[in-house]
Motif scaffolding. Structure first.
Motif, PDB file in Angstrom:
ATOM      1  N   UNK A 104     -20.454  23.885   1.974  1.00 20.57           N
ATOM      2  CA  UNK A 104     -20.947  23.047   3.069  1.00 20.57           C
ATOM      3  C   UNK A 104     -20.782  21.580   2.709  1.00 20.57           C
ATOM      4  N   UNK A 105     -20.794  20.738   3.738  1.00 24.17           N
ATOM      5  CA  UNK A 105     -20.756  19.291   3.550  1.00 24.17           C
ATOM      6  C   UNK A 105     -22.084  18.709   3.998  1.00 24.17           C
ATOM      7  N   UNK A 106     -22.611  17.770   3.223  1.00 27.32           N
ATOM      8  CA  UNK A 106     -23.818  17.050   3.628  1.00 27.32           C
ATOM      9  C   UNK A 106     -23.411  15.657   4.076  1.00 27.32           C
ATOM     10  N   UNK A 107     -23.686  15.343   5.320  1.00 28.23           N
ATOM     11  CA  UNK A 107     -23.323  14.050   5.893  1.00 28.23           C
ATOM     12  C   UNK A 107     -24.594  13.224   6.084  1.00 28.23           C
ATOM     13  N   UNK A 108     -24.604  12.052   5.474  1.00 24.34           N
ATOM     14  CA  UNK A 108     -25.758  11.148   5.568  1.00 24.34           C
ATOM     15  C   UNK A 108     -25.353   9.905   6.361  1.00 24.34           C
ATOM     16  N   UNK A 109     -26.206   9.502   7.307  1.00 26.47           N
ATOM     17  CA  UNK A 109     -25.941   8.329   8.139  1.00 26.47           C
ATOM     18  C   UNK A 109     -26.824   7.165   7.686  1.00 26.47           C
ATOM     19  N   UNK A 110     -26.224   6.017   7.480  1.00 26.30           N
ATOM     20  CA  UNK A 110     -26.939   4.877   6.898  1.00 26.30           C
ATOM     21  C   UNK A 110     -27.706   4.037   7.927  1.00 26.30           C
ATOM     22  N   UNK A 111     -27.467   4.267   9.230  1.00 27.74           N
ATOM     23  CA  UNK A 111     -28.086   3.431  10.262  1.00 27.74           C
ATOM     24  C   UNK A 111     -29.612   3.497  10.187  1.00 27.74           C
ATOM     25  N   UNK A 112     -30.267   2.320  10.246  1.00 26.57           N
ATOM     26  CA  UNK A 112     -31.733   2.237  10.172  1.00 26.57           C
ATOM     27  C   UNK A 112     -32.285   1.438  11.352  1.00 26.57           C
ATOM     28  N   UNK A 113     -33.570   1.611  11.633  1.00 27.58           N
ATOM     29  CA  UNK A 113     -34.195   0.904  12.745  1.00 27.58           C
ATOM     30  C   UNK A 113     -34.858  -0.386  12.239  1.00 27.58           C
ATOM     31  N   UNK A 120     -25.855  19.066   7.851  1.00 26.09           N
ATOM     32  CA  UNK A 120     -25.135  19.989   6.968  1.00 26.09           C
ATOM     33  C   UNK A 120     -24.069  20.703   7.803  1.00 26.09           C
ATOM     34  N   UNK A 121     -22.848  20.550   7.390  1.00 25.32           N
ATOM     35  CA  UNK A 121     -21.744  21.211   8.081  1.00 25.32           C
ATOM     36  C   UNK A 121     -21.384  22.462   7.287  1.00 25.32           C
ATOM     37  N   UNK A 122     -21.741  23.623   7.822  1.00 22.82           N
ATOM     38  CA  UNK A 122     -21.396  24.879   7.160  1.00 22.82           C
ATOM     39  C   UNK A 122     -19.937  25.199   7.449  1.00 22.82           C
ATOM     40  N   UNK A 123     -19.212  25.459   6.403  1.00 18.25           N
ATOM     41  CA  UNK A 123     -17.766  25.630   6.516  1.00 18.25           C
ATOM     42  C   UNK A 123     -17.422  27.111   6.581  1.00 18.25           C
ATOM     43  N   UNK A 124     -16.972  27.519   7.748  1.00 16.90           N
ATOM     44  CA  UNK A 124     -16.712  28.935   7.987  1.00 16.90           C
ATOM     45  C   UNK A 124     -15.381  29.393   7.396  1.00 16.90           C
ATOM     46  N   UNK A 125     -14.359  28.547   7.528  1.00 13.81           N
ATOM     47  CA  UNK A 125     -13.042  28.897   6.994  1.00 13.81           C
ATOM     48  C   UNK A 125     -13.002  28.462   5.538  1.00 13.81           C
TER      49      UNK A 125
END
Length: 361
Positions: free
Chosen positions: A278-287, A298-303
Motif C-alpha cells: 500500500x501507499x500512504x499519502x500525506x497532504x501538507x495543507x493546513x488551516x 492509504x492506497x491499497x494496491x490490488x495489482x
C-alpha cells in the motif's frame, strides 16, 4: 501464423531462471539453449520439466543455436562482451542491469545495438510494476523540490551471501542495486542531477580490499531536489529500517508501506524487494490554526505482481519491442544515465570527494 522467437538464456541463477520460466510459458518464445558455467543449467532444466540443450560456453552456444534473441543474466563484468557478441550475431538482447561494469562499456553496448538495428531492453524491473509506477506518479504530485529517501539493505546468508560475494568481485551494492532507485528518483524529479557524494564501509574480509559491502549515496538535482539511497549486503547487516521508500515535497509525502516485505527475515528475499502492498499519502495543507485539512490516505494496491510475474511482464515488453519495432532510445539513455550516476557515486566512495555530474542529462 507467426514463428516463435528463438531465445538463448545465458545465466541460470535467480534472474536467469525467472526469465527462463517466463519464456517457457510464453507461446511466442522458444528456448534454444541454457548457458551457465556450473550446474545451475541442469537444475533449471529440471525445474522447467524440460530438456533444453545445455551449454557451458556462451560463445559456442551463440554460434550453435543462432538465436533471434539472447537473455543475459550473468555477472556484470560479462554484460558488455556478451551483449556485443549477441548483437554482432544479429540477435535482440534482454540484458539484466547494470548495462555494463564501466561507462565506456555501456556506451559500446548501446552503440552495438544501434549498429545492428536490434532491440536492447535492460532489466529495470520496477518500471514494470504498477505500484511503483503509481508511487512515482504520487511523488510528482508533491511539488518541487522533492526529498527522496530509499534503501534496500540485505542481511544475506547461505546461498544469497554466496551470490553477493560473487557480485562484489566486480561491483558494489550501491551500483548493482542503486541503478534501480536512482532511475526512480530521476523519474520523480524529471530534473538534471548536478552532483553526488557517497560513503562506504568494508565490513568483511570476504571481499577485496578495494570494495565495500555497505554504501550510502546522495544526489543533488538542479530543481533543488535531493535524494539518498543506501545498500548493504552480508550477514552483519541490520534488519532495522532496511526497507525505506519515502518521498516528500512542499505539498506532502508519499511512502511505500510494506509490512510483509519489511518484516524481520525478509531483507534478502528477492520476492520481497518489489513488494509495496500500500501507499500512504500525506497532504501538507493546513488551516488557520495549523491543523491538517485532510487525513492521510492509504492506497491499497490490488495489482501486486510477485517477482516471477514481474519477470513475465518484462519479457512481454521485450516481445512487444521486437514485434512492434518500438523505439527504445529513451529507455537505453535512461539506463545509461542511472548507471553513470551510480558509477559516480562509487567514485565518490573510493576518492572521498564530491563528484560533479557534467554528462548525466
Amino acid at each position: 501464423m507467426k514463428s516463435k522467437l528463438r531465445v538463448l538464456v545465458v545465466g541460470c541463477g535467480n534472474m536467469g531462471a525467472s526469465h527462463a520460466h517466463a519464456y517457457h510459458h510464453m507461446g511466442d518464445f522458444e528456448i534454444v539453449g541454457l548457458v551457465s558455467k556450473g550446474q545451475s543449467k541442469e537444475a533449471l532444466n529440471a525445474s522447467l520439466g524440460a530438456e533444453y540443450p545445455l551449454f557451458g560456453d556462451y560463445y559456442w552456444a551463440l554460434s550453435e543455436t543462432r538465436p533471434d534473441a539472447v537473455c543475459i543474466s550473468t555477472y556484470p563484468d560479462t554484460h558488455e562482451p556478451f551483449a556485443i557478441a549477441a548483437f554482432e550475431a544479429g540477435a535482440h538482447v534482454f540484458l539484466e542491469k547494470p548495462m555494463a561494469d564501466t561507462i565506456p562499456g555501456a556506451q559500446r553496448v548501446m552503440e552495438a545495438a544501434i549498429k545492428a538495428d536490434r532491440k536492447l531492453v535492460i532489466g529495470y524491473i520496477l518500471r514494470y510494476h504498477p505500484s511503483w509506477i503509481q508511487f512515482i506518479a504520487q511523488a510528482r504530485n508533491m511539488g518541487s523540490p522533492l526529498v527522496m529517501r530509499m534503501n534496500l539493505n540485505q542481511q544475506s546468508q547461505g546461498y544469497m551471501w554466496d551470490v553477493h560475494r560473487n557480485l562484489m568481485k566486480t561491483i558494489s551494492p550501491i551500483v548493482d542495486c542503486g541503478v534501480h532507485y536512482i532511475d526512480v528518483m530521476c523519474q520523480m524529479t524529471d530534473a538534471k542531477p548536478l552532483q553526488v557524494s557517497a560513503i562506504g564501509a568494508r565490513l568483511t574480509e570476504d571481499i577485496a580490499p578495494d570494495n565495500y559491502n555497505y554504501g550510502q549515496l546522495q544526489i543533488r538535482f538542479d530543481d533543488g531536489s535531493v535524494g539518498w539511497y543506501e545498500a548493504g549486503w552480508g550477514p552483519m547487516i541490520s534488519e532495522t529500517a532496511f526497507f525505506v521508500k519515502d518521498v516528500f515535497g512542499p505539498k506532502g509525502s508519499v511512502s511505500i508501506v510494506a509490512k510483509e516485505a519489511s518484516a524481520t527475515g525478509k531483507s534478502h528475499s528477492i520476492d520481497a524487494h518489489t513488494k509495496t502492498e500500500s501507499l500512504r499519502v500525506h497532504h501538507a495543507a493546513i488551516d488557520s490554526e495549523n491543523k491538517f485539512l485532510r487525513q492521510d490516505e492509504y492506497i491499497d494496491l490490488q495489482d501486486e505482481p510477485d517477482h516471477q510475474e514481474l519477470c513475465n511482464r518484462e519479457q512481454q515488453y521485450f516481445l512487444r519491442a521486437i514485434q512492434e519495432n518500438l523505439d527504445l532510445s529513451k529507455e537505453m539513455q535512461d539506463a545509461f544515465n542511472s548507471l553513470s550516476i551510480a558509477m559516480a557515486c562509487d567514485e565518490s566512495v573510493k576518492t572521498g570527494q564530491i563528484v560533479q555530474l557534467t554528462e548525466a542529462e
